[in-house]
Design an enzyme around this catalytic site. Structure first.
Site, short mmCIF file in Angstrom:
data_model
loop_
_atom_site.label_atom_id
_atom_site.label_comp_id
_atom_site.label_asym_id
_atom_site.label_seq_id
_atom_site.Cartn_x
_atom_site.Cartn_y
_atom_site.Cartn_z
N ALA A 71 0.72 5.13 -2.13
CA ALA A 71 0.95 5.39 -3.43
C ALA A 71 1.98 5.02 -4.25
CB ALA A 71 0.45 6.91 -3.66
N ASP A 105 -2.15 10.67 -2.58
CA ASP A 105 -2.22 9.82 -3.43
C ASP A 105 -2.47 10.47 -4.91
OD1 ASP A 105 -3.13 8.49 -0.58
OD2 ASP A 105 -2.85 7.00 -2.11
N ASN A 130 -5.68 12.13 -0.18
CA ASN A 130 -4.69 11.51 0.78
C ASN A 130 -5.54 10.91 1.74
OD1 ASN A 130 -2.09 10.68 1.88
ND2 ASN A 130 -2.55 11.77 3.60
N LYS A 131 -4.97 10.07 2.62
CA LYS A 131 -6.02 9.25 3.47
C LYS A 131 -7.15 10.02 4.14
CE LYS A 131 -5.55 5.80 3.95
NZ LYS A 131 -6.58 4.95 3.32
N ARG A 181 0.94 -1.04 -0.06
CA ARG A 181 0.05 -0.04 0.15
C ARG A 181 0.89 0.97 -0.05
NH1 ARG A 181 1.72 1.80 4.16
NH2 ARG A 181 0.55 3.71 3.81
O1 MRU Z 1 -4.73 3.25 2.05
P1 MRU Z 1 -3.39 3.37 1.71
O2 MRU Z 1 -2.82 2.89 3.10
O3 MRU Z 1 -2.70 2.91 0.51
O4 MRU Z 1 -3.36 5.03 1.98
C1 MRU Z 1 -1.85 5.77 2.11
C2 MRU Z 1 -1.95 7.12 1.91
O5 MRU Z 1 -2.83 7.63 2.16
C3 MRU Z 1 -0.30 7.82 1.91
O6 MRU Z 1 -0.53 8.88 2.86
C4 MRU Z 1 -0.33 8.07 0.54
O7 MRU Z 1 -0.43 6.93 -0.17
C5 MRU Z 1 1.38 8.63 0.32
S1 MRU Z 1 2.22 7.00 0.60
C6 MRU Z 1 3.99 7.84 0.65
#
Ligand code: MRU
Length: 357
Positions: A51, A239, A249-250, A49
């Site tokens: 991005a 993301d 983002n999350k 997981r």
């Molecule tokens: O659902 P996830 O755990 O893949 O979400 C990840 C995030 O939201 C991160 O902040 C984002 O992907 C950046 S990772 C360098």
């Protein structure tokens, strides 16, 4: 201490080797993904997981899917590549890195002359290049961002945008790692990040392993910590960053940005240029992944919600550009007004969705 390698090839480049993030922090287990379905399932269930790591998984995943089929003719082989790519991109829609990396590998395949075995070699080399470039981009983000951290700074971060989420030292966590290398003492407040607890499970694990003092807070206590003066700056990943600087983002990132704005705290997003999608004008156009409501109704395997209760589970939200003090990238720090129109590294254009493949 061994660096974290969240994703890489196995020895003969027939499988993708990942750290299974569903098992952390309890167990450190590596898994080899040997089929397209293995890769898709690992992406869907967040075994891999973040991005940039999703992009690498997608690029390698296309090659994994093609490996048993080098006896096909060129036309059928490339058709199979496109079909695997579409399947992979559909697995998680929000992180643009997935579509971007998959498309890079597809384009490499399409322009490589010769039989499928040569095409596959070239595609594997492209996937390896995407991993290597990500390592470099993470390091550059760390170096670009470190001047924003003073000795003794307290940084609030959300989810996990560290080494586990990338091929290298992370994005939001990269300036913190570089600060530690420079001998600066930086402490971190890591939000738990309900429902899947990437903050308390993953960020706390990787920062703890690096000896960086980390305190986990519940998502709902961020306002009180900011009001108490416990947060000097916020640093999160992304993301997808669209043309006007809006960032997906999350889920919960937007709330933190609103809170930071209210309290006069700088709010920084850190991401590689592979996360920038200038094809979309503004955040409203970003597809937000809706996940299984069961993830909200349970904590791990244990059901905690009232029987019969319903839940919503969007995995991401969009933070409007006006709440973002700066975007830290491998190509330097961007400040408002944002206008991302450039092509990506190496002249590869960014793609928005499976329909562009
Ligand atoms: O659902 P996830 O755990 O893949 O979400 C990840 C995030 O939201 C991160 O902040 C984002 O992907 C950046 S990772 C360098």
């Amino acid at each position: 201490m061994q660096p974290i390698q969240a994703i890489r090839w196995d020895a003969d480049q027939r499988s993708v080797r990942i750290i299974d993030q569903r098992r952390l922090p309890g167990e450190f287990v590596e898994r080899d993904l040997a089929t397209l379905e293995d890769v898709r399932e690992a992406i869907r269930t967040l075994a891999v997981r973040g991005a940039p790591a999703l992009g690498i998984a997608g690029a390698m995943g296309v090659c994994v899917a093609l490996a048993p089929h080098v006896a096909l003719d060129r036309h059928a082989f490339l058709a199979m590549a496109r079909s695997a790519a579409t399947d992979l991109v559909a697995t998680r829609p929000t992180a643009v890195n997935l579509a971007w990396a998959v498309q890079r590998v597809l384009r490499t395949g399409a322009r490589t002359p010769g039989p499928p075995a040569s095409i596959l070699d070239a595609m594997r080399a492209e996937a390896s290049a995407i991993l290597a470039e990500d390592q470099v981009m993470c390091r550059r983000i760390g170096e670009a961002g470190v001047p924003l951290l003073r000795d003794g700074a307290s940084v609030l971060t959300h989810c996990n945008a560290g080494a586990l989420a990338t091929g290298g030292i992370g994005t939001a966590l990269a300036p913190i790692y570089v600060a530690a290398e420079h001998g600066l003492r930086v402490t971190v407040l890591a939000t738990e990040t309900r429902p899947l607890l990437q903050g308390s499970r993953l960020t706390a694990w990787e920062l703890g392993r690096a000896g960086i003092e980390t305190t986990i807070i519940t998502d709902s206590s961020a306002a009180a910590r900011m009001r108490a003066g416990d947060v000097d700056l916020c640093l999160v990943g992304a993301d997808r960053i669209v043309a006007n600087g809006d960032c997906a983002n999350k889920i919960g990132t937007y709330a933190l940005a609103v809170l930071a704005h209210h309290h006069g705290i700088p709010f920084y997003v850190a991401a590689p240029t592979s996360t920038i999608d200038p094809s979309l004008p503004a955040g409203e156009a970003i597809a937000i992944e809706e996940r299984d409501p069961g993830e909200v109704l349970s904590l791990g395997e244990v059901r905690v919600a009232a029987h019969g209760a319903r839940a919503r589970n969007p995995a991401f939200d969009v933070t409007p550009a006006e709440l973002i003090s700066a975007i830290i990238t491998d190509q330097g720090i961007f400040r408002p007004p944002y206008a991302f129109t450039v092509k990506g590294p190496e002249g590869h254009s960014f793609v928005a969705s499976a329909s562009d493949l």
